[in-house]
Design a protein around this motif. Structure first.
Motif, short mmCIF file in Angstrom:
data_model
loop_
_atom_site.label_atom_id
_atom_site.label_comp_id
_atom_site.label_asym_id
_atom_site.label_seq_id
_atom_site.Cartn_x
_atom_site.Cartn_y
_atom_site.Cartn_z
N ALA A 4 0.73 -1.30 -0.12
CA ALA A 4 0.16 -0.03 0.16
C ALA A 4 0.90 1.12 -0.13
O ALA A 4 2.01 1.11 0.61
CB ALA A 4 -0.97 0.10 1.27
N ARG B 41 0.76 5.83 0.52
CA ARG B 41 -0.28 6.92 0.68
C ARG B 41 0.53 8.07 0.22
O ARG B 41 1.68 8.48 0.84
CB ARG B 41 -0.72 7.15 2.28
CG ARG B 41 -1.50 8.29 2.36
CD ARG B 41 -1.97 8.21 3.95
NE ARG B 41 -2.99 9.37 4.27
CZ ARG B 41 -4.05 9.24 4.22
NH1 ARG B 41 -4.66 8.21 3.69
NH2 ARG B 41 -4.85 10.50 4.68
N THR C 268 -4.59 7.03 -1.76
CA THR C 268 -4.10 5.74 -1.43
C THR C 268 -4.09 4.89 -2.46
O THR C 268 -4.98 4.85 -3.19
CB THR C 268 -4.71 5.38 -0.04
OG1 THR C 268 -5.96 5.29 -0.47
CG2 THR C 268 -4.52 6.19 1.27
N ASP C 269 -3.29 3.68 -2.32
CA ASP C 269 -3.10 2.94 -3.33
C ASP C 269 -2.92 1.52 -2.43
O ASP C 269 -2.16 1.43 -1.71
CB ASP C 269 -2.20 3.03 -4.41
CG ASP C 269 -2.02 4.31 -5.39
OD1 ASP C 269 -1.37 5.00 -5.44
OD2 ASP C 269 -3.38 4.30 -6.05
N TYR C 270 -3.60 0.42 -3.30
CA TYR C 270 -3.39 -0.86 -2.46
C TYR C 270 -3.28 -2.05 -3.52
O TYR C 270 -3.83 -1.91 -4.60
CB TYR C 270 -4.65 -1.25 -1.60
CG TYR C 270 -4.96 -0.11 -0.53
CD1 TYR C 270 -5.84 0.75 -0.48
CD2 TYR C 270 -4.33 -0.55 0.90
CE1 TYR C 270 -6.05 1.90 0.34
CE2 TYR C 270 -4.65 0.43 2.00
CZ TYR C 270 -5.42 1.45 1.65
OH TYR C 270 -5.69 2.08 2.86
N SER C 271 -2.73 -3.01 -2.97
CA SER C 271 -2.51 -4.17 -3.69
C SER C 271 -3.83 -4.75 -3.59
O SER C 271 -4.65 -4.58 -2.87
CB SER C 271 -1.39 -5.02 -3.28
OG SER C 271 -1.93 -5.47 -1.91
N ASP C 272 -4.15 -5.89 -4.81
CA ASP C 272 -5.04 -6.44 -4.88
C ASP C 272 -5.39 -7.19 -3.49
O ASP C 272 -6.69 -7.36 -3.21
CB ASP C 272 -5.32 -7.40 -6.15
CG ASP C 272 -5.44 -6.64 -7.48
OD1 ASP C 272 -5.07 -7.30 -8.44
OD2 ASP C 272 -5.94 -5.37 -7.41
N LYS D 293 -6.75 -4.54 -0.74
CA LYS D 293 -7.87 -4.07 -0.64
C LYS D 293 -9.09 -4.64 0.15
O LYS D 293 -9.13 -5.74 0.13
CB LYS D 293 -8.58 -4.01 -2.10
CG LYS D 293 -7.66 -3.30 -2.89
CD LYS D 293 -8.28 -3.18 -4.59
CE LYS D 293 -7.28 -2.35 -5.35
NZ LYS D 293 -7.45 -2.48 -6.91
N GLY D 294 -9.52 -3.77 0.95
CA GLY D 294 -10.78 -4.34 1.88
C GLY D 294 -9.97 -4.85 3.14
O GLY D 294 -10.84 -4.88 4.19
N ARG D 295 -8.87 -5.06 3.22
CA ARG D 295 -8.40 -5.61 4.42
C ARG D 295 -7.29 -4.75 5.18
O ARG D 295 -7.40 -4.83 6.33
CB ARG D 295 -7.75 -7.02 4.23
CG ARG D 295 -8.72 -7.93 3.72
CD ARG D 295 -8.20 -9.48 3.73
NE ARG D 295 -6.84 -9.48 2.99
CZ ARG D 295 -5.83 -10.03 3.48
NH1 ARG D 295 -5.66 -10.56 4.57
NH2 ARG D 295 -4.67 -10.05 2.64
N THR E 39 -5.42 -1.14 5.72
CA THR E 39 -5.49 0.55 5.64
C THR E 39 -4.17 1.30 5.89
O THR E 39 -3.56 1.00 6.90
CB THR E 39 -6.77 1.02 6.49
OG1 THR E 39 -7.79 0.28 6.19
CG2 THR E 39 -6.79 2.59 6.30
#
Length: 118
Positions: free
Chosen positions: A49, A51, A57-61, A64-66, A68
């Protein structure tokens, strides 16, 4: 020069949570893009991830959803909240920082071990 020190790793059961911290010294983090990477045994280091200074913010697949990513500029610290952890999240997690908007990360912490037991 920026020094980064991670903490918060440990052993947790699958489905549990951990919050990693990345404390910075030397420069204020508010002007840096912050990121987390991880490296599992026998695998290459991978992006988790990031910021940006503007708040994007960017997240790996897999994050995402888990996961922050956040930052507290007053404490000069970045965080990675990880929920619903899976055994495949077991890795050494690294904090990184870069001054430029794009490009490679210039500064790295020493890493903190996260182990998820199934």
């Amino acid at each position: 020069q920026v020094q980064l020190v991670e903490s918060g790793g440990g052993l947790v059961q699958a489905g549990g949570s951990l919050r990693l911290s990345c404390a910075a010294s030397g420069r204020t983090l508010s002007t840096y893009t912050m990121a987390w990477f991880r490296q599992a045994p026998g695998k290459e280091r991978e992006f988790v991830a990031s910021r940006w200074t503007g708040g994007r913010t960017d997240y790996s697949d897999f994050g995402k959803g888990r996961f922050t990513i956040s930052r507290d500029n007053g404490k000069n610290t970045a965080y990675l909240q990880m929920n619903n952890l899976l055994s495949e999240d077991t890795a050494v997690y690294y904090c990184a920082a870069r001054a430029k908007m794009l490009g490679s990360y210039e500064y790295w912490g020493q890493g903190t071990q996260v182990t998820v037991s199934s």
